[in-house]
Design a protein around this motif. Structure first.
Motif, PDB file in Angstrom:
ATOM      1  N   TYR A 292      80.268  74.579  37.905  1.00  0.00           N
ATOM      2  CA  TYR A 292      80.999  73.371  38.332  1.00  0.00           C
ATOM      3  C   TYR A 292      79.998  72.494  39.063  1.00  0.00           C
ATOM      4  O   TYR A 292      79.082  73.002  39.726  1.00  0.00           O
ATOM      5  CB  TYR A 292      82.122  73.733  39.303  1.00  0.00           C
TER       6      TYR A 292
ATOM      7  N   GLN B 249      96.813  81.009  34.015  1.00  0.00           N
ATOM      8  CA  GLN B 249      97.429  81.529  35.234  1.00  0.00           C
ATOM      9  C   GLN B 249      98.624  80.654  35.568  1.00  0.00           C
ATOM     10  O   GLN B 249      98.500  79.438  35.572  1.00  0.00           O
ATOM     11  CB  GLN B 249      96.398  81.416  36.360  1.00  0.00           C
TER      12      GLN B 249
ATOM     13  N   GLU C   5      87.422  90.525  42.440  1.00  0.00           N
ATOM     14  CA  GLU C   5      88.103  89.876  43.561  1.00  0.00           C
ATOM     15  C   GLU C   5      88.318  88.390  43.290  1.00  0.00           C
ATOM     16  O   GLU C   5      87.621  87.800  42.454  1.00  0.00           O
ATOM     17  CB  GLU C   5      87.198  89.939  44.797  1.00  0.00           C
ATOM     18  N   SER C   6      89.184  87.807  44.095  1.00  0.00           N
ATOM     19  CA  SER C   6      89.431  86.380  44.004  1.00  0.00           C
ATOM     20  C   SER C   6      88.127  85.600  44.231  1.00  0.00           C
ATOM     21  O   SER C   6      87.355  85.934  45.130  1.00  0.00           O
ATOM     22  CB  SER C   6      90.460  86.012  45.080  1.00  0.00           C
ATOM     23  N   GLY C   7      87.887  84.611  43.397  1.00  0.00           N
ATOM     24  CA  GLY C   7      86.719  83.749  43.577  1.00  0.00           C
ATOM     25  C   GLY C   7      85.460  84.254  42.886  1.00  0.00           C
ATOM     26  O   GLY C   7      84.403  83.624  42.968  1.00  0.00           O
ATOM     27  N   CYS C   8      85.540  85.394  42.152  1.00  0.00           N
ATOM     28  CA  CYS C   8      84.312  85.939  41.536  1.00  0.00           C
ATOM     29  C   CYS C   8      83.980  85.245  40.210  1.00  0.00           C
ATOM     30  O   CYS C   8      82.935  85.506  39.623  1.00  0.00           O
ATOM     31  CB  CYS C   8      84.423  87.444  41.337  1.00  0.00           C
ATOM     32  N   GLY C   9      84.899  84.404  39.702  1.00  0.00           N
ATOM     33  CA  GLY C   9      84.596  83.649  38.482  1.00  0.00           C
ATOM     34  C   GLY C   9      85.421  84.058  37.263  1.00  0.00           C
ATOM     35  O   GLY C   9      85.140  83.597  36.148  1.00  0.00           O
ATOM     36  N   LYS C  10      86.463  84.857  37.461  1.00  0.00           N
ATOM     37  CA  LYS C  10      87.248  85.362  36.314  1.00  0.00           C
ATOM     38  C   LYS C  10      87.922  84.231  35.533  1.00  0.00           C
ATOM     39  O   LYS C  10      87.842  84.169  34.305  1.00  0.00           O
ATOM     40  CB  LYS C  10      88.339  86.354  36.773  1.00  0.00           C
ATOM     41  N   THR C  11      88.598  83.339  36.273  1.00  0.00           N
ATOM     42  CA  THR C  11      89.309  82.247  35.596  1.00  0.00           C
ATOM     43  C   THR C  11      88.314  81.336  34.876  1.00  0.00           C
ATOM     44  O   THR C  11      88.559  80.891  33.749  1.00  0.00           O
ATOM     45  CB  THR C  11      90.143  81.433  36.609  1.00  0.00           C
ATOM     46  N   THR C  12      87.183  81.094  35.521  1.00  0.00           N
ATOM     47  CA  THR C  12      86.178  80.235  34.892  1.00  0.00           C
ATOM     48  C   THR C  12      85.674  80.889  33.608  1.00  0.00           C
ATOM     49  O   THR C  12      85.539  80.228  32.568  1.00  0.00           O
ATOM     50  CB  THR C  12      85.009  79.972  35.866  1.00  0.00           C
TER      51      THR C  12
ATOM     52  N   VAL D 281      78.227  75.001  41.490  1.00  0.00           N
ATOM     53  CA  VAL D 281      78.948  76.242  41.812  1.00  0.00           C
ATOM     54  C   VAL D 281      78.715  77.161  40.612  1.00  0.00           C
ATOM     55  O   VAL D 281      79.227  76.922  39.517  1.00  0.00           O
ATOM     56  CB  VAL D 281      80.467  75.997  42.010  1.00  0.00           C
TER      57      VAL D 281
ATOM     58  N   VAL E 150      79.900  69.808  42.037  1.00  0.00           N
ATOM     59  CA  VAL E 150      80.730  69.255  43.109  1.00  0.00           C
ATOM     60  C   VAL E 150      79.863  68.421  44.059  1.00  0.00           C
ATOM     61  O   VAL E 150      78.671  68.679  44.227  1.00  0.00           O
ATOM     62  CB  VAL E 150      81.444  70.383  43.906  1.00  0.00           C
TER      63      VAL E 150
ATOM     64  N   ASN F  15      83.415  68.369  34.642  1.00  0.00           N
ATOM     65  CA  ASN F  15      83.233  69.045  35.924  1.00  0.00           C
ATOM     66  C   ASN F  15      82.696  70.473  35.742  1.00  0.00           C
ATOM     67  O   ASN F  15      81.982  71.012  36.579  1.00  0.00           O
ATOM     68  CB  ASN F  15      84.596  69.051  36.643  1.00  0.00           C
TER      69      ASN F  15
ATOM     70  N   ALA G  90      79.726  79.631  38.919  1.00  0.00           N
ATOM     71  CA  ALA G  90      80.916  80.478  38.771  1.00  0.00           C
ATOM     72  C   ALA G  90      80.741  81.556  37.699  1.00  0.00           C
ATOM     73  O   ALA G  90      81.273  82.650  37.819  1.00  0.00           O
ATOM     74  CB  ALA G  90      82.125  79.610  38.462  1.00  0.00           C
TER      75      ALA G  90
ATOM     76  N   LEU H 280      79.088  80.896  45.881  1.00  0.00           N
ATOM     77  CA  LEU H 280      78.529  80.730  44.528  1.00  0.00           C
ATOM     78  C   LEU H 280      77.715  79.441  44.424  1.00  0.00           C
ATOM     79  O   LEU H 280      77.153  79.134  43.384  1.00  0.00           O
ATOM     80  CB  LEU H 280      79.650  80.780  43.488  1.00  0.00           C
TER      81      LEU H 280
END
Ligand SMILES: Nc1ncnc2c1ncn2[C@@H]1O[C@H](COP(=O)(O)OP(=O)(O)OP(=O)(O)O)[C@@H](O)[C@H]1O
Length: 332
Positions: A24, A114, A56-63, A35, A26, A75, A37, A289
């Protein structure tokens, strides 16, 4: 090309992810920052298999899920590496310069995002949402077929007359699954498909996803932060930390012989009946990240870290001559 993806083309491999970097961009204090990700992910996903990506949350799974689907924008950019889908002789690719994945959205590759509401147009009744999907893909709309498909996901046909907000959370998620599977895609990517549901509904939906995958012989990529959901569901699992895959292998093997300290921590958090030992949280907090540490990403939280871990970013290496891979300076 990474070691994991440097393999002979085998017909059973459906998706090859090679050293994929998706960042990303930013603005921070007037400066553009990256970032990182997804930062050098390599994976092979076999046809007709169920892969869970856990972290864990924020580790880049969704990305990672988004880029596997080819949903990049100004972006979120692919800065290096590629994703390649193999459907027989046909090949579709995502790289910094090419994105042909959009050509196969819904028909060959479907994405369950999600939060089920984001996949359903809030101002269209369910029947119209199916109609839009069918007509946009040149498929004749046959209400009988849609009703039979809804039955397959255990939804009554009267939901077709309802708006998404009129459905319960579980019904909405079943509707999203029905929509994603309607055109019989070969690959389905589901990002935390049950995270907002109660435990019973969650188990039922997961059973449904597994049944669909086995009946349709499709390839499934399931994203979750909850490692306890993986056994019985996924054939393979990939553990993600700080934008990287730190361990990958058959689920049974990763559970019985975890190698990476982060995997061991995740497994130790699973509660078991009769176990009275106090559960220890993973020490420290996830890394930034934007400015990740130069060596192993888990090093700042790892109780076993050594000098080499601070200085050297470990590659994902094979440990058993078969399908178990780990990225750790101490256990490769
Ligand atoms: N649109 C965005 N713009 C900038 N940074 C983003 C954006 N979306 C996510 N990020 C950042 O990218 C990193 C990875 O986020 P991502 O959502 O992929 O993680 P995740 O593992 O799926 O977390 P969660 O389980 O909480 O959804 C995080 O540092 C997050 O803050």
């Amino acid at each position: 090309m990474s070691e994991l993806t440097r393999v002979e083309r085998k017909t059973s491999v459906q998706i090859v992810v090679d050293n994929l970097k998706a960042y990303y961009f930013v603005e921070q204090d007037g400066v553009t920052k990256e970032v990182k990700a997804v930062d050098g992910v390599s994976l092979k996903v076999e046809e007709n298999s169920f892969l869970a990506i856990v972290g864990e949350s924020g580790c880049g799974k969704t990305t990672l899920a988004k880029v596997l689907y080819g949903a990049v924008n100004s972006n979120l950019l692919i800065v290096e590496g590629k994703v390649c889908y193999l459907f027989g002789e046909a090949r579709y690719e995502l790289s910094p310069t090419v994105n042909t994945l959009r050509e196969v959205w819904w028909e060959k590759v479907a994405y369950i995002p999600q939060g089920s509401l984001s996949a359903l147009n809030p101002v269209r009744k369910l029947k119209d949402i199916f109609l839009d999907l069918a007509t946009s893909h040149g498929v004749p709309f046959e209400e009988g077929k849609v009703k039979a498909h809804l039955e397959m996901v255990q939804l009554p046909s009267h939901v077709l007359r309802m708006y998404p907000f009129e459905l319960s959370g579980g019904m909405r998620q079943r509707s999203t699954i029905a929509l994603a599977t309607f055109l019989s895609p070969r690959v389905i990517i589901a990002d935390e498909p049950t995270s907002a549901l109660d435990v019973v509904t969650q188990r039922n939906i997961l059973r449904l996803l597994k049944d669909i995958q086995m009946k349709a012989k499709s390839t499934f990529i399931f994203i979750t932060h909850d490692i306890s959901l993986v056994p019985g569901l996924a054939d393979f699992m990939a553990i993600m930390y700080g934008g990287c895959i730190v361990e990958y292998g058959p689920t049974k093997e990763v559970f019985s012989q975890p190698l990476h300290p982060y995997t061991k921590f995740l497994l130790s958090t699973i509660p078991t009946i009769g176990d009275k030992t106090e559960k220890q949280p993973i020490p420290g907090s996830p890394i930034s990240l934007i400015d990740p540490p130069p060596g192993c990403r888990f090093c700042p939280r790892c109780p076993y870290s050594k000098k080499v871990c601070k200085e050297h970013k470990p590659d994902l290496v094979n440990v058993d001559g078969q399908k178990h891979w780990v990225a750790c300076c101490l256990c490769g």
